[in-house]
Design a protein around this motif. Structure first.
Motif, PDB file in Angstrom:
ATOM      1  N   THR A  73      34.588 -69.914 -23.840  1.00 51.25           N
ATOM      2  CA  THR A  73      34.969 -68.701 -24.556  1.00 51.25           C
ATOM      3  C   THR A  73      35.160 -69.044 -26.023  1.00 51.25           C
ATOM      4  OG1 THR A  73      36.526 -66.867 -24.703  1.00 51.25           O
ATOM      5  CG2 THR A  73      37.433 -68.958 -24.038  1.00 51.25           C
ATOM      6  N   GLY A  74      34.578 -68.244 -26.912  1.00 50.85           N
ATOM      7  CA  GLY A  74      34.696 -68.496 -28.348  1.00 50.85           C
ATOM      8  C   GLY A  74      34.294 -69.919 -28.690  1.00 50.85           C
ATOM      9  N   GLY A 166      44.445 -67.410 -19.459  1.00 62.10           N
ATOM     10  CA  GLY A 166      44.312 -66.950 -20.842  1.00 62.10           C
ATOM     11  C   GLY A 166      43.131 -66.000 -20.923  1.00 62.10           C
ATOM     12  N   PRO A 167      42.235 -66.197 -21.910  1.00 63.69           N
ATOM     13  CA  PRO A 167      41.087 -65.296 -22.042  1.00 63.69           C
ATOM     14  C   PRO A 167      39.901 -65.665 -21.151  1.00 63.69           C
ATOM     15  CG  PRO A 167      41.108 -66.872 -23.839  1.00 63.69           C
ATOM     16  CD  PRO A 167      42.359 -67.126 -23.036  1.00 63.69           C
ATOM     17  N   ARG A 168      39.976 -66.806 -20.474  1.00 62.57           N
ATOM     18  CA  ARG A 168      38.829 -67.299 -19.709  1.00 62.57           C
ATOM     19  C   ARG A 168      38.814 -66.806 -18.265  1.00 62.57           C
ATOM     20  NH1 ARG A 168      37.245 -73.093 -21.295  1.00 62.57           N
ATOM     21  NH2 ARG A 168      38.362 -73.502 -23.206  1.00 62.57           N
ATOM     22  N   LYS A 169      37.619 -66.520 -17.763  1.00 67.08           N
ATOM     23  CA  LYS A 169      37.428 -66.258 -16.349  1.00 67.08           C
ATOM     24  C   LYS A 169      37.305 -67.608 -15.664  1.00 67.08           C
ATOM     25  CE  LYS A 169      35.165 -61.819 -16.829  1.00 67.08           C
ATOM     26  NZ  LYS A 169      33.916 -61.067 -16.638  1.00 67.08           N
ATOM     27  N   CYS A 170      38.045 -67.776 -14.546  1.00 64.37           N
ATOM     28  CA  CYS A 170      38.097 -69.077 -13.882  1.00 64.37           C
ATOM     29  C   CYS A 170      38.009 -68.928 -12.367  1.00 64.37           C
ATOM     30  CB  CYS A 170      39.407 -69.792 -14.190  1.00 64.37           C
ATOM     31  SG  CYS A 170      39.705 -70.059 -15.955  1.00 64.37           S
ATOM     32  N   THR A 171      37.670 -70.029 -11.718  1.00 64.63           N
ATOM     33  CA  THR A 171      37.749 -70.130 -10.263  1.00 64.63           C
ATOM     34  C   THR A 171      38.526 -71.389  -9.912  1.00 64.63           C
ATOM     35  OG1 THR A 171      35.678 -71.384 -10.096  1.00 64.63           O
ATOM     36  CG2 THR A 171      35.535 -68.968  -9.900  1.00 64.63           C
ATOM     37  N   ILE A 172      39.174 -71.359  -8.769  1.00 64.01           N
ATOM     38  CA  ILE A 172      39.884 -72.518  -8.257  1.00 64.01           C
ATOM     39  C   ILE A 172      39.451 -72.714  -6.817  1.00 64.01           C
ATOM     40  CG2 ILE A 172      42.147 -73.462  -7.602  1.00 64.01           C
ATOM     41  CD1 ILE A 172      43.344 -71.854  -9.910  1.00 64.01           C
TER      42      ILE A 172
END
Length: 178
Positions: A73-74, A166-172
């Motif tokens: 991101t960014g 935060g602003p990020r799309k994530c997976t765990i």
């Protein structure tokens, strides 16, 4: 010939109606908003802490090892980092960094300031059957405290969640240790 009330009498009646109607309308709106809030709080919106003691047969209690993967991101590149997760009966927790200081500064995680100089990542959540809902906070690259929000499920022996850090799309993804 029709009798008309004097102009001042009609004006007084209208003013009386308006001054009486506004409090009644306001009270009605307050009651309606209160009922809507109660319905959302007690019927629709899940709360952290609900579901404690529910069925735990779909997952293993104890320590889980996993990986968080977040998109770029960014100016920040993509992220892939290990995570150790503790799964207890009805709850899930992940702590990383200066957690003792985090608990001291935040009154055991109940008051989260906008900025903190310590480095940490802390999230907690609930387990309902095989479903998981997680919320938390972290600092990274500065003092601004950023939110974490994931949801997912225990499936096929693993834990899989997606959401935002935060602003990020994530997976765990994680599996029990041992």
């Amino acid at each position: 010939m029709k009798l008309r009330p004097p102009a001042s009498a009609a004006s007084t009646l209208q003013k009386g109606f308006i001054s009486c109607s506004l409090p009644v309308i306001s009270l009605g709106l307050v009651l309606l908003l209160g009922i809507a809030y109660a319905v959302l709080q007690y019927v629709v919106i899940p709360k952290i802490g609900d579901g404690v003691g529910e069925e735990t047969s779909s997952y293993t209690l104890g320590q889980w090892e996993g990986v968080i993967e977040c998109e770029a991101t960014g100016p920040s590149s993509a992220l892939e980092q290990p995570r150790t997760i503790l799964v207890e009966d009805g709850s899930i927790v992940m702590e990383r960094g200066d957690i003792e200081e985090f608990y001291r500064v935040t009154d055991d995680g109940t008051t989260i300031p906008r900025d903190m100089s310590l480095r940490f990542e802390w999230w907690h959540g609930v387990v309902r059957g095989s479903k998981v809902i997680v919320q938390g906070w972290y600092t990274e690259g500065g003092d601004r405290v950023k939110p974490i929000s994931f949801d997912g499920a225990f499936e096929e022996g693993g834990l899989y969640m997606e959401g935002k850090r935060g602003p990020r799309k994530c997976t765990i993804s994680a599996h029990p240790v041992g």
